[in-house]
Design a protein around this motif. Structure first.
Motif, PDB file in Angstrom:
ATOM      1  N   PRO A  37       0.834  -1.208   0.000  1.00  0.00           N
ATOM      2  CA  PRO A  37       0.000   0.000   0.000  1.00  0.00           C
ATOM      3  C   PRO A  37       0.869   1.259   0.000  1.00  0.00           C
ATOM      4  N   GLN A  38       0.362   2.316  -0.625  1.00  0.00           N
ATOM      5  CA  GLN A  38       1.100   3.570  -0.723  1.00  0.00           C
ATOM      6  C   GLN A  38       0.159   4.732  -0.434  1.00  0.00           C
ATOM      7  N   SER A  39       0.781   5.849  -0.034  1.00  0.00           N
ATOM      8  CA  SER A  39       0.022   7.062   0.253  1.00  0.00           C
ATOM      9  C   SER A  39       0.807   8.255  -0.263  1.00  0.00           C
ATOM     10  N   VAL A  40       0.102   9.245  -0.814  1.00  0.00           N
ATOM     11  CA  VAL A  40       0.765  10.429  -1.343  1.00  0.00           C
ATOM     12  C   VAL A  40      -0.148  11.643  -1.181  1.00  0.00           C
ATOM     13  N   ALA A  41       0.459  12.779  -0.849  1.00  0.00           N
ATOM     14  CA  ALA A  41      -0.299  14.029  -0.772  1.00  0.00           C
ATOM     15  C   ALA A  41      -0.358  14.654  -2.157  1.00  0.00           C
TER      16      ALA A  41
END
Length: 540
Positions: A496-500
């Motif tokens: 899983p990844q997260s980015v603003a």
């Protein structure tokens, strides 16, 4: 001609006839087999089919060595079979593109047999002939893609002939106007029959340097390229003189002028050159080819950084032309094996298909991609490809992506009642069409749902593309059209990844694509492993 644009943004399904479906029962696929499965192809939601060569051929290179450009090889059926296939495809709303291999013929072609017979026959100058050097060696240092020198001695003439590919594929001499006209006449034969487009194989190989100058050496650190064995000497040279000559531009304009006499047809040029971006730009200028077939995403590197650089460089160069992308074809290992790096994530293939279909351009989708087929491991004793036989074991050739289509899970895979020309691996039978039809969440059904959804998104089929900055393994871009703006994001990893992302709350997520979707939390995008995200906003 501005209305002749069925191909612009189209999804084109490539069919390799030998491996699609065998109706005749000889272990090799055929034209009636393609016709029998057109309902299936149409159900995928693609716009067109591209059929690899089915013309008369001794099959030294499995049809890319043509002995008669206007005849169907009996292995594949008859001209009447092709006409029925064409009519059936049109009745289903499918356009039909066919391969045209113009730069070379088979050594069994009547033209070559006459040309080699003497130095003064009517077709003596139809192929590229040259005298030996004083010591009897070839006229220059040009190399064949398939390994070794590109010149073959012909005792009937006491000269060498050029073959950029196999020795059985002599190069035609396009500096001869009669060769150009005969070639255009052959193309006209198929346009008259009603084909909707041409995929032009090795189109930048039509002309050679008249002076036969040696190619310069390439430094070891630059000896890389799509599909080359690490020990293939072809990578040791810059191929400035044996292909991609400026005289080809005028011929492409003649070809386009012929095609413009027919309503709603398109030309897709396969281009493999030292200056690939510059050549694609030149070949797709107004009045030349409609589309350029990019090889750049057929390499081993499937990282977000490489994909972004490739697309941005092509867009910066090819401002007048239209690209056609592909992540798999009949010449390279299948994408889930080539880019997946061992990943077994169940959404891997769906993500790669969506990525290809989200770029600006048209898309060629190779048969079996809708099933998520991995590269087959063909044992040496079963290999058919002369390229693989010559370079085994460092390079196993192209058979691993050419194994028969698995229609059923049984031993014959529903492909043939006879022993198939290449073995069908167990892993492919487990992913058969019948098996996936029974699973509503299969790669096949996800493929259908995605293509149906894509057709309704003008930003994806016709919009401009602009990348947004995001850390690897994320790839994020916008597609912009007069009727729609779309934000597109891919997590090209198994974590899983997260980015603003700025102004993320101004976008509205669209999950109609049916793939594993991410979601927004304020200004932060959360993407599951192999997840995608599509969101829309009103057009500016």
């Amino acid at each position: 001609m501005q209305q002749q644009r069925w191909w612009r943004g189209a999804t084109i399904y490539q069919i390799y006839p030998r491996s699609f479906l065998d109706v005749s029962g000889d272990g090799v696929g055929d034209l009636p087999g393609i016709e029998a499965k057109l309902d299936y192809v149409a159900s995928l939601g693609v716009d067109a089919i591209w059929i690899s060569p089915f013309f008369l051929s001794p099959m030294a290179d499995f049809g890319y060595d043509i002995a008669d450009y206007c005849a169907v090889d009996p292995l594949f059926g008859t001209l009447a079979d092709f006409d029925r296939l064409l009519a059936r495809a049109h009745s289903l709303g499918l356009k039909v593109m066919i391969d045209q291999v113009l730069s070379h013929s088979s050594s069994e072609h009547a033209w070559f047999k006459e040309s080699r017979s003497s130095r003064d026959n009517p077709k003596a100058d139809w192929y590229v002939w040259a005298d030996a050097k004083p010591d009897g060696s070839p006229p220059n240092n040009w190399l064949s893609i398939f390994g070794g020198g590109a010149w073959q001695w012909e005792p009937r003439r006491g000269q060498y002939y050029l073959h950029n590919f196999l020795v059985q594929q002599p190069d035609l001499n396009f500096h001869n106007p009669a060769v150009q006209q005969a070639t255009l006449d052959n193309v006209k034969f198929w346009l008259d029959r009603g084909v909707d487009g041409l995929r032009l194989d090795a189109i930048n190989f039509c002309f050679h340097d008249r002076q036969l100058r040696d190619n310069p050496a390439k430094p070891p650190e630059k000896r890389t390229g799509r599909g080359f064995s690490p020990d293939n000497p072809y990578a040791f040279q810059y191929h400035h003189h044996n292909n991609t000559q400026p005289e080809n531009h005028a011929f492409l304009e003649r070809l386009r002028a012929l095609m413009d006499q027919y309503p709603d047809v398109g030309a897709l040029g396969e281009i493999s050159a030292e200056d690939l971006l510059g050549t694609m730009t030149d070949y797709t200028r107004p009045g030349r080819l409609h589309m350029g077939y990019s090889f750049e995403l057929l390499t081993e590197d499937g990282s977000p950084g490489f994909i972004r650089r490739t697309v941005e460089e092509l867009q910066a160069h090819m401002t007048d032309g239209w690209p056609c992308w592909s992540v798999s074809n009949h010449d390279v290992p299948r994408v889930v094996s080539r880019w997946g790096q061992g990943s077994t994530h169940p959404h891997l293939a769906s993500q790669y298909n969506a990525l290809a279909c989200s770029l600006r351009g048209s898309i060629c989708l190779y048969q079996g991609e809708e099933l998520g087929l991995p590269e087959a491991d063909v044992p040496f004793e079963a290999i058919q490809d002369p390229y693989g036989i010559a370079f085994w074991p460092t390079f196993k050739g192209r058979d691993g992506c050419r194994t028969p289509m698995p229609w059923q899970p049984g031993n014959g895979a529903g492909f043939s009642a006879a022993t198939p020309w290449l073995p069908v691996p167990d892993a492919h039978r487990a992913l058969s069409v019948a098996t996936q039809e029974a699973d509503a969440d299969s790669t096949l059904h996800r493929f259908r749902r995605f293509l149906a959804w894509r057709k309704r998104q003008p930003a994806l089929t016709a919009g401009e593309l602009r990348f947004l900055d995001a850390p690897e393994p994320l790839l994020v871009f916008e597609r912009t059209h007069a009727k729609q703006r779309m934000l597109v994001a891919f997590n090209l990893s198994d974590q899983p990844q997260s980015v603003a992302l700025p102004d993320l709350d101004s976008w509205h997520a669209d999950t109609g694509h049916g793939l594993l979707s991410g979601h927004a939390e304020g200004q932060r995008l959360q993407l599951p492993a192999r997840g995608v995200y599509y969101a829309v906003a009103p057009a500016a």
